[in-house]
Design a protein around this motif. Structure first.
Motif, PDB file in Angstrom:
ATOM      1  N   GLY A  53      33.595  89.953  36.442  1.00 48.02           N
ATOM      2  CA  GLY A  53      32.759  89.649  35.104  1.00 48.02           C
ATOM      3  C   GLY A  53      33.824  88.578  34.277  1.00 48.02           C
ATOM      4  N   SER A  54      33.505  88.086  33.413  1.00 46.79           N
ATOM      5  CA  SER A  54      34.370  87.132  32.414  1.00 46.79           C
ATOM      6  C   SER A  54      35.365  87.842  31.700  1.00 46.79           C
ATOM      7  CB  SER A  54      33.201  86.337  31.286  1.00 46.79           C
ATOM      8  OG  SER A  54      32.750  87.223  30.769  1.00 46.79           O
ATOM      9  N   GLY A  55      35.081  89.251  31.521  1.00 47.83           N
ATOM     10  CA  GLY A  55      36.241  90.055  30.904  1.00 47.83           C
ATOM     11  C   GLY A  55      36.897  90.639  31.572  1.00 47.83           C
ATOM     12  N   ARG A  56      36.938  90.639  33.004  1.00 43.21           N
ATOM     13  CA  ARG A  56      37.587  91.219  33.929  1.00 43.21           C
ATOM     14  C   ARG A  56      39.305  91.636  33.455  1.00 43.21           C
ATOM     15  NH1 ARG A  56      39.043  86.558  36.864  1.00 43.21           N
ATOM     16  NH2 ARG A  56      41.107  86.468  37.030  1.00 43.21           N
ATOM     17  N   GLY A  57      39.654  92.586  33.911  1.00 39.73           N
ATOM     18  CA  GLY A  57      41.319  92.628  33.953  1.00 39.73           C
ATOM     19  C   GLY A  57      41.722  93.964  33.436  1.00 39.73           C
ATOM     20  N   VAL A  58      43.032  94.355  33.199  1.00 46.88           N
ATOM     21  CA  VAL A  58      43.471  95.481  32.535  1.00 46.88           C
ATOM     22  C   VAL A  58      43.561  95.087  31.106  1.00 46.88           C
ATOM     23  CG1 VAL A  58      45.226  97.210  32.507  1.00 46.88           C
ATOM     24  CG2 VAL A  58      44.143  96.296  34.660  1.00 46.88           C
ATOM     25  N   LEU A  59      42.937  95.470  30.325  1.00 44.88           N
ATOM     26  CA  LEU A  59      43.117  95.486  28.845  1.00 44.88           C
ATOM     27  C   LEU A  59      43.736  96.919  28.247  1.00 44.88           C
ATOM     28  CD1 LEU A  59      40.131  94.520  29.608  1.00 44.88           C
ATOM     29  CD2 LEU A  59      40.052  93.774  27.147  1.00 44.88           C
ATOM     30  N   GLY A  60      45.150  96.605  27.973  1.00 43.09           N
ATOM     31  CA  GLY A  60      45.991  97.688  27.376  1.00 43.09           C
ATOM     32  C   GLY A  60      46.449  97.291  26.022  1.00 43.09           C
ATOM     33  N   VAL A  61      46.180  98.414  25.033  1.00 48.14           N
ATOM     34  CA  VAL A  61      46.612  98.415  23.776  1.00 48.14           C
ATOM     35  C   VAL A  61      47.247  99.600  23.179  1.00 48.14           C
ATOM     36  CG1 VAL A  61      44.575  98.832  22.676  1.00 48.14           C
ATOM     37  CG2 VAL A  61      46.131  97.583  21.364  1.00 48.14           C
ATOM     38  N   SER A  62      48.236  99.799  22.464  1.00 51.37           N
ATOM     39  CA  SER A  62      48.596 100.856  21.868  1.00 51.37           C
ATOM     40  C   SER A  62      47.935 100.864  20.408  1.00 51.37           C
ATOM     41  CB  SER A  62      50.345 100.842  21.443  1.00 51.37           C
ATOM     42  OG  SER A  62      51.016 100.992  22.763  1.00 51.37           O
ATOM     43  N   CYS A  63      47.177 101.921  20.280  1.00 51.07           N
ATOM     44  CA  CYS A  63      46.554 102.266  19.027  1.00 51.07           C
ATOM     45  C   CYS A  63      47.409 102.184  17.861  1.00 51.07           C
ATOM     46  CB  CYS A  63      45.796 103.704  19.083  1.00 51.07           C
ATOM     47  SG  CYS A  63      44.599 103.986  20.697  1.00 51.07           S
ATOM     48  N   THR A  64      46.827 101.373  16.856  1.00 51.27           N
ATOM     49  CA  THR A  64      47.635 100.884  15.969  1.00 51.27           C
ATOM     50  C   THR A  64      47.427 101.682  14.270  1.00 51.27           C
ATOM     51  OG1 THR A  64      46.216  99.233  15.014  1.00 51.27           O
ATOM     52  CG2 THR A  64      47.997  98.780  16.701  1.00 51.27           C
ATOM     53  N   ALA A  65      48.426 101.824  13.604  1.00 51.49           N
ATOM     54  CA  ALA A  65      48.401 102.260  12.246  1.00 51.49           C
ATOM     55  C   ALA A  65      47.535 101.166  11.315  1.00 51.49           C
ATOM     56  CB  ALA A  65      49.716 102.778  11.486  1.00 51.49           C
ATOM     57  N   PRO A  66      47.027 101.751  10.155  1.00 52.46           N
ATOM     58  CA  PRO A  66      46.535 100.818   9.448  1.00 52.46           C
ATOM     59  C   PRO A  66      47.126 100.019   8.702  1.00 52.46           C
ATOM     60  CG  PRO A  66      46.174 103.025   8.633  1.00 52.46           C
ATOM     61  CD  PRO A  66      46.854 103.096   9.774  1.00 52.46           C
TER      62      PRO A  66
END
Length: 525
Positions: free
Chosen positions: A175-188
């Motif tokens: 799909g159009s959003g394919r891939g590996v989406l990685g993120v370190s959850c962040t502080a506010p």
């Protein structure tokens, strides 16, 4: 010292430990002595926010949460009795500001955006935590499937708070959003910069806003292109209710086209966690985290050796233009890339530089500094990195990141596919890397690396003995100059070079607490 003075000291110490920051100056403006210098103590409370991972029904998301052991890598974990570290679903508020304003925002939403509304709009948060950490030094994992996975809001207290880290890794195979989406959850935070977003026709970029607090937040979003601010009537005063998460499609905020965009998120009231999800029809998708604070000198670590295209995007938020010298720190030294040695960034405008396959088979990091004779005008910056070509290509983002002053952690590492990049832009540095136990078993491993000045060292990091599940990597500088770090996770699928890169800023697990004599001497008896 009387009772009032002791009470004030206790309050100051508690506040410093919760907020993670304490400033101190001598009453007479004099220098601090060793006896009155602030002590470095562990924080007692940390907050993390994870954006809604995906809107694809075939998305698979893995969460890995971890708090490092205190002290050296081999020390015993402290007792976690009475301590908590949990991430719970946010209130899913998925109606964007374009809809609130009565504009035909729905016509601009793609199928992905519509799926977000249908899947979870208005759902109350669950009382059950998605991720719950039990003890320092032992990571935990959790999984979520499909498009209904919400944003997460979490708090860690006590011995689980210092250095608490959570990685969110989502795989979308088609799909159009394919891939590996990685993120370190962040502080506010209250002021965040995201250079590297796009309003190109083939892009669908969202900025996700998550409010961790019990009161609503009021958020402004400013967009800047190559000619300056982009006109918008919908980006001021976006309401993010208490405990809620709001994704905003950037193309609903302005009619002005722009290939390279800098997104500036500020709050009038409250605070939010924010991340931009960039998605292209041919390039796949990934998360763009916030850049390090504006500075005249920046480091963007962790460009993969096999990058087929690298694009630098920078923005100058100050009153002065920035004349930047661009250098690449490779495994053997620092060079000026041919044809990409400099970049001029005009005040209030977004500038870009196409660096093509700048690494040429050797992993590296980008160093930005004032051009010779130019002032150190502050900038923010990020890289869009591509691996593969044609319909097999995949993108990831690398924002400028601050050095690891004491400790940093990357969670969700696998037995295969993890690459750790360590960059020493100045003096040679020694770095200790600790691989934790696995989420399902294994024993920690420790290794020390020497990073020569002006180079990037890219290594396959240590793997825990008997590893089962995923694990965390903790980086601790031991000696020498500053070190910047990033972790690349390679998860190829069906010939597509899927990957994601997470930078490793310092975890701010320690806070300076004022010494009693200096902090309270002005209060009297």
């Amino acid at each position: 010292m009387n009772r009032t003075t002791l009470s004030l000291l206790a309050a100051a110490t508690s506040l410093a430990a919760v907020t993670g920051f304490a400033a101190l100056t001598a009453p007479d403006g004099g220098a601090q002595t060793e006896a009155t210098a602030p002590a470095r103590l562990p924080v007692e409370r940390s907050s993390l926010l994870c954006p809604a991972p995906a809107t694809s029904d075939i998305a698979e998301t893995v969460y890995t949460s971890f708090t490092p052991q205190s002290g050296a890598g081999g020390s015993a974990a402290p007792s976690s009795g009475g301590s908590t570290a949990e991430l719970r679903p946010s209130v899913a508020t998925l109606k964007g500001p374009a809809d609130d304003a009565g504009k035909a925002g729905e016509e601009k939403q793609d199928e992905e955006g519509e799926a977000e509304k249908e899947s979870s709009a208005g759902k109350p948060p669950s009382d059950k935590p998605v991720v719950s950490l039990k003890q320092p030094g032992k990571p935990v994992g959790a999984k979520a499937s499909g498009s209904a996975a919400p944003a997460l809001v979490g708090t860690a207290t006590g011995s689980l708070a210092p250095g608490w880290t959570t990685q969110q890794t989502t795989t979308v195979s088609a799909g159009s959003g394919r891939g590996v989406l990685g993120v370190s959850c962040t502080a506010p935070d209250t002021d965040l910069w995201f250079p590297g977003a796009s309003l190109a026709k083939d892009r669908q970029d969202y900025v996700h806003l998550t409010n961790p607090d019990d009161t609503g937040a009021l958020v402004d979003i400013e967009l800047y292109g190559k000619d300056g601010v982009l006109k918008s009537q919908l980006s001021d005063g976006i309401q993010v209710p208490a405990g809620a998460s709001v994704p905003v499609l950037l193309s609903t905020l302005t009619a002005d086209p722009a290939e390279d965009v800098t997104v500036h998120v500020t709050t009038r009231t409250g605070r939010v966690g924010a991340a931009v999800r960039g998605a292209g029809e041919e390039t796949g998708s990934d998360w763009l985290p916030a850049s390090a604070d504006p500075s005249g000198t920046l480091v963007l670590p962790g460009i993969p050796a096999d990058a087929t295209a690298v694009r630098l995007v920078a923005f100058a938020p100050g009153d002065d233009d920035a004349e930047l010298k661009v250098r690449l720190a490779s495994a053997t030294g620092t060079i000026s890339p041919a044809g990409a040695e400099s970049l001029r960034v005009k005040s209030g405008m977004t500038a870009s530089l196409d660096m093509k396959d700048v690494t040429k088979g050797e992993a590296g990091s980008l160093l930005l500094s004032p051009a010779e004779g130019a002032p150190a005008s502050p900038v923010v910056a990020a890289l869009q990195v591509t691996r593969g070509k044609g319909d097999k290509q995949e993108i990831a983002y690398i924002p400028a990141t601050a050095p690891v002053t004491e400790r940093a952690t990357a969670a969700d590492n696998r037995a295969k596919g993890s690459v750790l990049s360590l960059t020493a832009p100045g003096e040679t540095a020694q770095v200790k890397v600790t691989a934790s136990a696995g989420t399902e078993g294994g024993a920690q491993a420790v290794k020390t690396y020497t990073v020569k000045g002006g180079t990037t060292l890219a290594v396959s990091p240590p793997v825990p003995a008997g590893l089962k599940g995923s694990y965390a990597l903790t980086v601790e500088p031991q000696s020498g100059g500053p070190v910047h770090a990033a972790r690349t996770l390679l998860l190829p699928e069906d010939g597509i070079q899927m990957f994601t890169v997470q930078t490793l800023p310092d975890d701010r697990g320690l806070v300076a607490v004022p010494a009693a004599e200096q902090d309270l001497s002005i209060l009297g008896d």
